[in-house]
Motif scaffolding. Structure first.
Motif, mmCIF file in Angstrom:
data_model
loop_
_atom_site.group_PDB
_atom_site.id
_atom_site.type_symbol
_atom_site.label_atom_id
_atom_site.label_comp_id
_atom_site.label_asym_id
_atom_site.label_seq_id
_atom_site.Cartn_x
_atom_site.Cartn_y
_atom_site.Cartn_z
ATOM 1 N N VAL A 358 24.458 -48.661 14.616
ATOM 2 C CA VAL A 358 23.311 -47.953 15.201
ATOM 3 C C VAL A 358 22.159 -47.885 14.213
ATOM 4 O O VAL A 358 20.983 -48.027 14.589
ATOM 5 N N HIS A 359 22.463 -47.697 12.932
ATOM 6 C CA HIS A 359 21.405 -47.676 11.916
ATOM 7 C C HIS A 359 20.720 -49.034 11.809
ATOM 8 O O HIS A 359 19.488 -49.120 11.676
ATOM 9 N N ALA A 360 21.518 -50.097 11.883
ATOM 10 C CA ALA A 360 20.940 -51.436 11.803
ATOM 11 C C ALA A 360 20.039 -51.732 13.005
ATOM 12 O O ALA A 360 18.990 -52.358 12.875
ATOM 13 N N ILE A 361 20.432 -51.259 14.183
ATOM 14 C CA ILE A 361 19.648 -51.508 15.393
ATOM 15 C C ILE A 361 18.399 -50.636 15.446
ATOM 16 O O ILE A 361 17.305 -51.117 15.765
ATOM 17 N N SER A 362 18.543 -49.359 15.091
ATOM 18 C CA SER A 362 17.427 -48.416 15.221
ATOM 19 C C SER A 362 16.486 -48.427 14.026
ATOM 20 O O SER A 362 15.293 -48.111 14.156
ATOM 21 N N GLY A 363 16.999 -48.764 12.858
ATOM 22 C CA GLY A 363 16.173 -48.759 11.663
ATOM 23 C C GLY A 363 15.913 -47.372 11.112
ATOM 24 O O GLY A 363 15.086 -47.210 10.208
ATOM 25 N N ASN A 364 16.599 -46.347 11.621
ATOM 26 C CA ASN A 364 16.439 -44.987 11.110
ATOM 27 C C ASN A 364 17.788 -44.284 11.107
ATOM 28 O O ASN A 364 18.795 -44.840 11.552
ATOM 29 N N TRP A 365 17.785 -43.038 10.584
ATOM 30 C CA TRP A 365 19.028 -42.279 10.506
ATOM 31 C C TRP A 365 19.173 -41.254 11.621
ATOM 32 O O TRP A 365 20.236 -40.644 11.770
ATOM 33 N N THR A 366 18.137 -41.043 12.388
ATOM 34 C CA THR A 366 18.207 -40.058 13.459
ATOM 35 C C THR A 366 19.187 -40.487 14.546
ATOM 36 O O THR A 366 20.025 -39.696 15.002
ATOM 37 N N ALA A 367 19.094 -41.735 14.966
ATOM 38 C CA ALA A 367 19.974 -42.236 16.028
ATOM 39 C C ALA A 367 21.450 -42.165 15.647
ATOM 40 O O ALA A 367 22.287 -41.691 16.441
#
Length: 421
Positions: A358-367
């Motif tokens: 999920v971090h790789a896809i979203s590019g952030n830590w919130t997701a």
């Protein structure tokens, strides 16, 4: 082996093995930034490395009975310790992701086997002190999770990340010594009060049991979140809270520290409650509040959010307690424990992997934090819905109230003794 020395050697061996059951997990993530300077690792690769430990623990838990039928527990444990030491040394000398992966597999499989072997070895060598020795080794498992995050970064800064990773293999080398002495000095099988191999009770219907699945999911909540935090909390805090690598390692150690008083207090409290399952609510709530804090205000009182997440780990000792509270016999406890750890660690392995993907896809830590929050709430709720009154052997029939509760918790019974005797 002279009985005068057999007991102390076995105790030293068991406690040293316990110290080896978490350092390989907790020593990599605090220095992962330093490792990435030499080895290219993307978010997916880090997620795979993070999920290795629970995945290997699950494999060991589900397959250990096949090996234990052919070899004595002491020999299997020696092989496991060699794997732990060798795996950590392979990781420390790796120059690629493949090396880190192979080294991790060896180390974590060895740790998983040792996880399974320690309880029967305690029963074998200390049949009248099961509670005391179990309490000692469980505490040292927590210490093994607490110390590496504190020392990993300073060691890496002083000597290099390879030396920092490899240094934890020294504890494994020390643990090998008493077990070699016990194996060499072993004259015959009559040196023990219990069988040398792990009991393999046959209680059917586990895959269809609501109780088995309920306890497994409660265990999975703890495993899912715990291994996600050990794999990702340091880089997450460096990125979102502005923490240094040293501070992030200290906060990970704080997360592990909170679990020590929880492991001591929760069984005492739950064992005196009319319905211990009620403790699942504050555990799940702690995960939800902690993740909300890291999402909404990561740099404000970061220590508080990490501490609250640590409170959520109370679910771990609770799930182990439920293994005994939801069974009537020793054989039932063994069967349920194997099922719970196997299934629980399989689901727990998804924690680090899902965060990485999920971090790789979203590019952030919130997701990723939202995923952890929702998964904790949903899985905890489903576990509570699945749990029914009664025991594994007799669903719908509660444990007889005339039996002392303490006898169902060997880790808390100060006199030791057999389970459910």
């Amino acid at each position: 082996m002279n009985r005068r020395w057999g007991g102390p050697l076995a105790l030293a061996g068991i406690l040293l093995v316990a110290l080896n059951l978490r350092p390989a997990v907790a020593s990599l993530s605090p220095i992962i930034v330093a490792v990435q300077r030499d080895i290219s690792l993307d978010s997916v690769a880090l997620g795979i490395l993070g999920m290795l430990a629970p995945a290997c623990f699950a494999v060991a838990g589900l397959t250990m009975h096949l090996v234990s039928r052919r070899l004595h527990a002491e020999w299997i444990l020696l092989g496991a310790l060699v794997a732990i030491v060798g795996g950590q040394l392979v990781r420390a000398t790796s120059f690629s992701f493949a090396g880190l992966l192979v080294g991790g597999i060896f180390a974590f499989l060895g740790m998983g086997v040792a996880n399974v072997l320690l309880p029967p070895l305690v029963k074998k060598y200390f049949p009248r002190r099961i509670g005391l020795v179990t309490s000692l080794y469980v505490t040292l498992i927590s210490v093994g999770a607490l110390v590496p995050p504190l020392l990993a970064v300073p060691l890496a800064q002083a000597t290099g990340w390879r030396e920092s990773l490899g240094s934890w293999a020294l504890i494994g080398m020390l643990a090998i010594i008493p077990w070699i002495a016990l194996v060499v000095g072993r004259r015959s099988r009559d040196t023990a009060n219990a069988a040398s191999t792990i009991p393999t009770p046959r209680i059917g219907g586990l895959w269809k049991s609501r109780i088995a699945w309920g306890v497994s999911l409660i265990f999975a909540v703890s495993s899912f979140n715990g291994y996600a935090m050990f794999a990702w909390l340091p880089p997450l805090l460096v990125s979102t809270a502005g923490a240094t690598e040293t501070e992030a390692g200290q906060l990970l150690s704080l997360f592990a520290t909170i679990g020590i008083p929880a492991a001591i207090l929760v069984p005492f409290i739950a064992n005196r409650m009319r319905e211990p399952l009620h403790l699942v609510y504050p555990g799940v709530a702690a995960f939800v509040v902690g993740y909300l804090g890291l999402i909404l205000a990561p740099s404000v009182m970061t220590w508080l959010w990490v501490s609250i997440l640590g409170i959520g780990t109370l679910i771990f000792p609770l799930s182990l307690l439920l293994v005994n509270l939801r069974t009537l016999t020793y054989e039932g406890s063994i069967a349920l424990s194997g099922f719970v750890q196997g299934v629980g660690y399989v689901l727990g392995a998804l924690g680090p992997l899902s965060v990485g993907v999920v971090h790789a896809i979203s590019g952030n830590w919130t997701a990723p934090l939202i995923v952890l929050l929702v998964a904790s709430a949903v899985v905890g709720g489903v576990a509570l819905l699945l749990m029914t009154p009664g025991s594994l052997e007799n669903p719908g029939i509660r444990r007889p109230s005339s039996r002392p509760r303490m006898t169902f918790v060997p880790a808390l019974n100060p006199r030791g003794g057999e389970l459910n005797r």
